[in-house]
Enzyme design. Structure first.
Site: not given
Ligand code: UT7
Length: 310
Positions: A265, A235, A112
């Site tokens: 996500n 994020h 990520c």
């Protein structure tokens, strides 16, 4: 010479998977997912759309937005942990499909935090004067490595792509500072075997601590303070983790990007997707000071402070 973002694009698959849909698949509830993560729905790519297809669509838009031609691109960096296959890289697949004949190409694997790693890598080539245009794509098809019977992970992830063109910008704009980091001792908390395996609580603790610290560190490196920040793009993993970074910077709610409720996500794609959404919503303006920060499996993390504009 300063490197900055001179073009942007995103792609999201059309199919929406809601929390209500997930209630029929695993033992969960819309209420649990909303309160624990902030997620309401996510996009899922069909069998006919792979990672490179989404990356291609986002990249095409970024190239058009930058007003350049594919042949102007010197380097393609694709941040992904869900490539179409181990090799050739998604970057090479895009190089061919875009017709970016001059470009070198490679994938970046930092989960990520991958988009932050890609941006910082591309910046070095621009600021050393070696390259003029670097395409950085963050793209994931996490649905293909999600265990749809595991309620701990199935409710969290989504598919999508975001892309930027890095180029030279005026002296007072562009990437002012960065931080990248890794802690391999935490690898056991988040990894892919056949599917994603995660110790949510451990990742949560790490993320809250590291995101806040990285935001402060990039500001210090740029000789700036919390008061200078106009907008935060964290994020998009979990609203509670994002909120912790926002509070660390003492920013009001409207100065933090929030797309997690719509897309879940999307790993390396979440920050570039959010950049596009916030620009379209008019929340980012030229000369704004923006902090972007990511964390992920590895464990990895990365942040930049960027003065927006060409
Ligand atoms: O990009 C990086 C990727 N990873 C992350 O960002 C994940 C970071 N971690 C998190 O976001 C959170 O830890 C989660 C959202 C994954 C979990 O939230 P939490 O507040 O840390 O919950 P928990 O792990 O403490 O679990 C609480 C309970 C557990 O039940 P018991 O053991 O207390 O009886 C879980 O089994 O919630 C249960 N649970 C669920 N219940 C309903 C776990 N997943 C679900 C679910 N629906 N989907």
């Amino acid at each position: 010479m300063k490197a900055g973002i001179v073009g942007i694009g995103r792609y999201l698959p059309e199919k929406i998977l809601t929390n209500a849909d997930l209630e029929k698949m695993v033992d969960t509830s819309d209420e649990w997912i909303r309160t624990r993560t902030g997620i309401e729905e996510r996009r899922i790519a069909g069998d006919d759309i792979d990672t490179s297809d989404m990356g291609y669509e986002a990249a095409k838009k970024a190239i058009e937005d930058a007003g350049i031609s594919p042949e102007d691109i010197d380097l393609i960096l694709v941040a992904t942990v869900t490539p179409d296959q181990p090799f050739p890289s998604v970057a090479c697949m895009l190089q061919e499909r875009l017709g970016a004949k001059k470009a070198a190409a490679m994938d970046v694997s930092a989960a990520c935090a991958g988009f932050m790693y890609g941006i910082v890598t591309g910046k070095q080539f621009i600021e050393s004067g070696v390259y003029k245009h670097v395409l950085v794509v963050g793209v994931e098809k996490l649905s293909k490595v999600t265990n749809w019977e595991d309620r701990n992970t199935a409710v969290l992830f989504g598919d999508g792509a975001g892309a930027v063109i890095l180029g030279q910008v005026s002296e007072n704009r562009g990437i002012l500072s960065f931080e990248l980091g890794a802690d391999g001792t935490g690898a056991k908390h988040l990894y892919q075997d056949e599917y994603i395996i995660m110790n949510g609580r451990e990742v949560f603790k790490f993320a809250v601590r590291q995101m806040g610290e990285s935001c402060i560190n990039v500001l210090e490196k740029a000789g700036l303070t919390k008061e200078d920040v106009d907008f935060l793009i964290p994020h998009q993993a979990n609203i509670r983790i994002m909120e912790a970074s926002r509070q660390r910077l003492e920013l009001p709610v409207e100065k933090m990007s929030k797309t997690v409720h719509k897309y879940g996500n999307t790993s390396a794609a979440s920050i570039p997707i959010s950049i596009v959404e916030e620009l379209e919503a008019g929340k980012i303006k030229d000369d704004d000071l923006i902090v972007m920060v990511g964390f992920g499996g590895g464990l990895t993390w990365g942040a930049i402070a960027i003065r927006w504009g060409k």
